[in-house]
Write an enzyme that holds these catalytic residues in place. Structure first.
Site, PDB file in Angstrom:
ATOM      1  N   LYS A   5      -6.217  -5.755  -2.614  1.00 29.12           N
ATOM      2  CA  LYS A   5      -6.819  -6.170  -1.338  1.00 29.12           C
ATOM      3  C   LYS A   5      -6.718  -5.032  -0.321  1.00 29.12           C
ATOM      4  CE  LYS A   5      -2.542  -8.531  -0.191  1.00 29.12           C
ATOM      5  NZ  LYS A   5      -2.015  -9.384   0.846  1.00 29.12           N
ATOM      6  N   TYR A  53      -0.327  13.350  27.055  1.00 28.76           N
ATOM      7  CA  TYR A  53      -0.659  12.417  28.144  1.00 28.76           C
ATOM      8  C   TYR A  53       0.595  11.923  28.851  1.00 28.76           C
ATOM      9  CZ  TYR A  53      -5.572  12.118  26.822  1.00 28.76           C
ATOM     10  OH  TYR A  53      -6.885  12.403  26.573  1.00 28.76           O
TER      11      TYR A  53
HETATM   12  C1  LIG Z   1      -0.345 -13.823  -2.448  1.00 28.85           C
HETATM   13  C2  LIG Z   1       0.220 -12.436  -2.542  1.00 28.85           C
HETATM   14  N1  LIG Z   1       0.795 -12.050  -3.685  1.00 28.85           N
HETATM   15  C3  LIG Z   1       1.325 -10.816  -3.835  1.00 28.85           C
HETATM   16  C4  LIG Z   1       1.291  -9.905  -2.792  1.00 28.85           C
HETATM   17  C5  LIG Z   1       1.887  -8.544  -2.990  1.00 28.85           C
HETATM   18  O1  LIG Z   1       2.959  -8.334  -2.118  1.00 28.85           O
HETATM   19  P1  LIG Z   1       3.705  -6.913  -2.108  1.00 28.85           P
HETATM   20  O2  LIG Z   1       2.724  -5.935  -1.582  1.00 28.85           O
HETATM   21  O3  LIG Z   1       4.853  -7.118  -1.179  1.00 28.85           O
HETATM   22  O4  LIG Z   1       4.082  -6.645  -3.514  1.00 28.85           O
HETATM   23  C6  LIG Z   1       0.699 -10.280  -1.583  1.00 28.85           C
HETATM   24  C7  LIG Z   1       0.680  -9.341  -0.460  1.00 28.85           C
HETATM   25  O5  LIG Z   1       0.770  -9.633   0.683  1.00 28.85           O
HETATM   26  C8  LIG Z   1       0.151 -11.582  -1.446  1.00 28.85           C
HETATM   27  O6  LIG Z   1      -0.430 -11.976  -0.321  1.00 28.85           O
END
Ligand SMILES: Cc1ncc(COP(=O)(O)O)c(C=O)c1O
Length: 358
Positions: free
Chosen positions: A35, A255
């Protein structure tokens, strides 16, 4: 033309980190979190590097899923919790995406929506974060409804920890037990709960699918991995010195002249600012590496530039390479200075920053 502001992305580091996930969870399937454009690293590049090591990918938005599917026709892709109206459900089935069902209303809609092909669902239980996920009663109802629905191909049971990186494991154990007990009462279904911290710190939570995100990109949220198992930063954020000057004692820099020279000082101006993704709230003293040597931020980060104190590095010259995070300077360390985490730093790198994949 040389770049002034860029990220270098290491496929070797990414594959190394994935191999650590594999070692830590040898029996589980791996769903790599892609993601937010692969946590800012480029989802399509990450998918390409990992496609033979992992068993699937997960994204958070339909637009991310479309792009990933277009480049990966065969991959298992999970669309994480989002708003699933009938149109999106239809599209998910068409694109052969797995979907997270995190509320009972969606389970009911899914049962009633005619789909072009069966769809795989991941039912999500709320185990304590109170963000997404069903109560135990809703979860059982959704499970019973969807297991009796023809156009559901498979059902997985999932949850997400609220405190997996906590040194005290007791809360995660209680949370894990909630999903385990409920899932077992409904039959034998694949279970998924472990994010990076749980993969590292709670081996008893691995079950059928682990969901590593940040550890693939080189940050260990538990800070427990060392030696051969230490993770490697995938992203190296770099910029060049574009000006160097002496400032007299008591003069200010940047700044509002936030930083004041206690004695005569030498200041290098670096071509990275908040419009590149370097945090504007970075305080004076936030470290950088100049030709591999530590120096620190001196003055407010502006849109395109930042200023660093190189008084102790007299050979610093225009064109020198400055590391903002990556090898030798973990993004998590910068995050601590700025009141944030590596996740946010990685995902905030902007379009205009050049990308070099190696
Ligand atoms: C549903 C879910 N599973 C797994 C993960 C992976 O988490 P991490 O990046 O802490 O391994 C996330 C990340 O936010 C998540 O939202």
């Amino acid at each position: 033309m040389h770049s002034t502001t860029w990220i270098e992305l290491s496929s070797e580091a990414l594959r190394h980190n994935a191999s650590i996930v594999r070692q830590l969870a040898p029996k589980a399937a791996i769903l790599a979190m892609l993601k937010a454009n692969g946590y800012g690293h480029g989802a399509s590049w990450v998918a390409e590097q990992l496609k033979t090591t992992v068993n699937g990918f997960a994204v958070a938005r339909p637009c991310e899923a479309r792009l990933l599917r277009a480049a990966n026709p065969q991959a298992r892709i999970l669309l994480l919790g989002t708003l699933l109206d009938s149109d999106i459900l239809f599209e998910c089935a068409t694109l052969e995406l797995d979907v997270v069902v995190h509320d009972l209303a969606t389970a009911k809609r899914l049962a009633q929506t005619p789909l072009p092909r069966p769809i795989a669902v991941w039912l999500k239980l709320n185990i304590g974060m109170n963000r997404l996920g069903m109560s135990a009663t809703e979860f059982s109802e959704a499970h019973n409804l969807l297991s009796a629905t023809d156009h559901i191909s498979t059902i997985q049971h999932m949850s997400h920890f609220s405190d997996a990186e906590d040194i005290d494991p007791s809360l995660s154990q209680q949370q894990s037990q909630k999903l385990l007990t409920l899932s077992n009462s409904l039959g034998e279904y694949p279970i998924s709960m472990a994010n990076s911290a749980a993969i590292i710190a709670h081996p008893d939570t691995h079950h059928d699918w682990v969901r590593p995100g940040i550890m693939l990109y080189g940050d260990d949220p538990t800070q427990r991995l060392s030696g051969d198992r230490a993770l490697k930063p995938v992203m190296n954020f770099k910029a060049r010195v574009i000006a160097v000057r002496n400032v007299a004692e008591a003069e200010g820099v940047g700044y509002n002249r936030r930083w004041r020279a206690k004695t005569a000082a030498r200041i290098a101006t670096v071509a990275a600012g908040y419009a590149d993704g370097y945090p504007r709230n970075a305080p004076d003293g936030t470290p950088v590496l100049v030709n591999g040597q530590r120096a620190s931020l001196a003055g407010r980060v502006s849109m395109d530039l930042m200023t660093i104190d190189v008084s102790h590095l007299p050979t610093t010259a225009i064109g020198d390479e400055v590391s903002l995070w990556g090898d030798g300077l973990p993004a998590a360390e910068i995050g601590k200075h700025c009141g944030t985490i590596s996740y946010e730093l990685f995902t905030r790198i902007t379009e205009r920053v050049d990308r070099f994949y190696r």
